[in-house]
Enzyme design. Structure first.
Site, PDB file in Angstrom:
ATOM      1  N   ASP A 104     -11.036  75.503  30.025  1.00 42.63           N
ATOM      2  CA  ASP A 104     -10.700  76.860  30.464  1.00 42.63           C
ATOM      3  C   ASP A 104     -10.911  77.099  31.956  1.00 42.63           C
ATOM      4  O   ASP A 104     -10.988  78.233  32.389  1.00 42.63           O
ATOM      5  CB  ASP A 104     -11.460  77.908  29.636  1.00 42.63           C
ATOM      6  N   GLU A 105     -11.033  76.028  32.737  1.00 39.53           N
ATOM      7  CA  GLU A 105     -11.199  76.280  34.166  1.00 39.53           C
ATOM      8  C   GLU A 105     -10.546  75.219  35.047  1.00 39.53           C
ATOM      9  O   GLU A 105     -10.402  74.067  34.648  1.00 39.53           O
ATOM     10  CB  GLU A 105     -12.676  76.425  34.533  1.00 39.53           C
TER      11      GLU A 105
HETATM   12  N1  DCP Z   1     -18.214  76.443  24.614  1.00 39.01           N
HETATM   13  C1  DCP Z   1     -18.885  75.942  23.505  1.00 39.01           C
HETATM   14  N2  DCP Z   1     -20.258  75.797  23.532  1.00 39.01           N
HETATM   15  C2  DCP Z   1     -20.966  76.146  24.644  1.00 39.01           C
HETATM   16  C3  DCP Z   1     -20.298  76.645  25.778  1.00 39.01           C
HETATM   17  C4  DCP Z   1     -18.914  76.775  25.722  1.00 39.01           C
HETATM   18  O1  DCP Z   1     -18.249  75.618  22.496  1.00 39.01           O
HETATM   19  N3  DCP Z   1     -22.301  76.009  24.651  1.00 39.01           N
HETATM   20  C5  DCP Z   1     -16.749  76.616  24.541  1.00 39.01           C
HETATM   21  C6  DCP Z   1     -16.390  78.022  24.096  1.00 39.01           C
HETATM   22  C7  DCP Z   1     -15.953  78.721  25.344  1.00 39.01           C
HETATM   23  C8  DCP Z   1     -15.380  77.597  26.181  1.00 39.01           C
HETATM   24  O2  DCP Z   1     -16.128  76.436  25.811  1.00 39.01           O
HETATM   25  O3  DCP Z   1     -15.010  79.748  25.085  1.00 39.01           O
HETATM   26  C9  DCP Z   1     -15.486  77.835  27.666  1.00 39.01           C
HETATM   27  O4  DCP Z   1     -16.843  77.923  28.054  1.00 39.01           O
HETATM   28  P1  DCP Z   1     -17.382  78.910  29.158  1.00 39.01           P
HETATM   29  O5  DCP Z   1     -18.722  78.439  29.535  1.00 39.01           O
HETATM   30  O6  DCP Z   1     -16.375  79.083  30.239  1.00 39.01           O
HETATM   31  O7  DCP Z   1     -17.609  80.287  28.363  1.00 39.01           O
HETATM   32  P2  DCP Z   1     -16.582  81.400  27.914  1.00 39.01           P
HETATM   33  O8  DCP Z   1     -15.210  81.172  28.446  1.00 39.01           O
HETATM   34  O9  DCP Z   1     -16.671  81.547  26.434  1.00 39.01           O
HETATM   35  O10 DCP Z   1     -17.214  82.715  28.527  1.00 39.01           O
HETATM   36  P3  DCP Z   1     -17.223  83.238  30.048  1.00 39.01           P
HETATM   37  O11 DCP Z   1     -16.479  84.538  29.998  1.00 39.01           O
HETATM   38  O12 DCP Z   1     -18.663  83.453  30.359  1.00 39.01           O
HETATM   39  O13 DCP Z   1     -16.571  82.199  30.909  1.00 39.01           O
HETATM   40 CA    CA Z   2     -14.832  80.751  30.631  1.00 39.15          CA
HETATM   41 CA    CA Z   3     -15.592  77.437  31.704  1.00 43.22          CA
END
Ligand code: DCP
Ligand code: CA
Ligand code: CA
Length: 362
Positions: A104-105
């Site tokens: 996602d980045e």
């Molecule tokens: N992910 C996961 N377990 C974790 C961290 C992340 O399975 N311990 C997965 C789910 C997230 C995705 O990876 O949706 C992307 O991680 P991010 O750290 O970018 O977190 P999010 O996108 O969910 O939230 P944010 O809005 O803080 O970026």
């Molecule tokens: Ca994210």
């Molecule tokens: Ca991320």
């Protein structure tokens, strides 16, 4: 510029099902041991407000959200991968250079496009966000800075749907007051160790002699901490994924050993992998099929080609042959998941595989 999608897995689920809107949504990795065992993958911001976090036991999240009309869902990686590919395709179009760093980045280098003018950043980012929103109905948070380190830290400064621009003269002002644990690459343990040395903020770290940091953390880390705390980072945006291979895997509708019924799946996965190859201007010199059997054992077969290819028909026909061979080897088990993996990647028009550097010479 660093772009990170907001609460990615949960946001995709919200997009797919509008009845989730305005409810706490928790995406879970169920371990299968008991009905409720496993960990939280991610949660939307409504669930986070109550204290739900990635990595937390599902049972704890259930307790925190009891009576809150929360929705718990199992991860659906195939869906997230597909959406990720689409978004990455969009982001790629906006950069002089593009480097995906996780599902996602991504970083894009926009130096040329913006002629080095930070005043143009805001409008440009608005355009990127608008495109991702209108085409994929997702929000993201963006950081803009003079290098990757600052851009990455800036994108997490304001979330969700955030934008943080750190101009070169403001780098120190941006970093200095932050707790040292916010510096990219500093985890809990290192933060603790630094705390004992009296280092609480990034400014504290920046003030320590590099020689002292090397003494404590070793040459590589010590030097990194010193440079990073001072906002210095010279890593270029790598114009492709630094991955050594690309793969896609799918769960079959039902466990099977029927080759005919698996061919359409193989073809679809090949096409998905091919999109990724094209996006990065790569071809591959090795093609492989991956299977997860009904007993969850993993089996794979691959073939190294005489010369790299990008030809989808070649890739497809090799995969069918490989799957046929694999079925002959493993005569007793049904296949549950089927995957495609290409490796020995090289840039089209160039001969050297990009992973050559890492290969162990025997
Ligand atoms: N992910 C996961 N377990 C974790 C961290 C992340 O399975 N311990 C997965 C789910 C997230 C995705 O990876 O949706 C992307 O991680 P991010 O750290 O970018 O977190 P999010 O996108 O969910 O939230 P944010 O809005 O803080 O970026
Ligand atoms: Ca994210
Ligand atoms: Ca991320």
């Amino acid at each position: 510029m660093h772009i990170d999608l907001d609460y990615f897995f949960a946001q995709v689920e919200e997009r797919e099902n509008s009845s989730l809107k305005d409810k706490p949504v928790v995406v879970c990795v169920y371990s299968g041991r008991t009905e409720h065992s496993g960990a939280v993958s991610t949660a939307n911001y409504i669930a986070r407000k109550f204290g739900v976090k990635s990595g937390m036991p599902i049972m704890l999240a259930e307790k925190i959200l009891s009576g809150k009309d929360a929705v718990f869902l199992a991860v659906n990686h195939e869906l997230y991968d597909k959406v990720s590919d689409k978004v990455m395709g969009i982001i790629n179009e906006f950069g002089d250079k593009f480097e995906q760093v996780s599902v996602d980045e991504a970083f894009i280098d926009v130096t040329k496009r913006l002629a080095g003018d930070f005043e143009k950043a805001e409008e440009f980012v608005a355009e990127v966000k608008k495109t991702i929103k209108s085409k994929e109905r997702l929000t993201c948070s963006v950081g803009v800075g003079p290098n990757k380190l600052i851009a990455k830290m800036a994108s997490s400064f304001k979330k969700p749907d955030g934008l943080t621009v750190v101009k070169p003269p403001d780098v120190k002002k941006f970093l200095n007051p932050m707790p040292v644990g916010k510096l990219y690459g500093i985890g809990e343990k290192t933060e603790e160790k630094m705390g004992k040395l009296g280092v609480k903020t990034i400014e504290d770290l920046a003030r320590i002699e590099v020689s002292k940091l090397i003494e404590i953390f070793g040459k590589k880390l010590g030097t990194y901490f010193h440079l990073a705390a001072n906002g210095i980072d010279n890593e270029p945006v790598q114009d492709r994924e630094s991955a050594e291979s690309l793969s896609r895997i799918a769960t079959l509708k039902e466990d099977t050993r029927n080759l005919e019924s698996m061919i359409p799946v193989l073809n679809r996965l090949s096409e998905e992998v091919k999109v990724r190859l094209d996006m990065q201007n790569l071809n591959c010199a090795s093609v492989g099929v991956i299977t997860v059997m009904e007993d969850l054992t993993l089996h794979s077969k691959s073939r190294t080609l005489d010369s790299p290819t990008e030809d989808i028909e070649t890739i497809k026909s090799i995969l069918i042959e490989l799957l046929e061979m694999l079925l002959k080897d493993k005569t007793d088990l049904n296949i549950r998941r089927l995957g495609v993996k290409v490796s020995k990647l090289s840039e089209k028009g160039k001969q050297k595989p990009i992973n050559e550097f890492f290969e162990v010479k025997s």
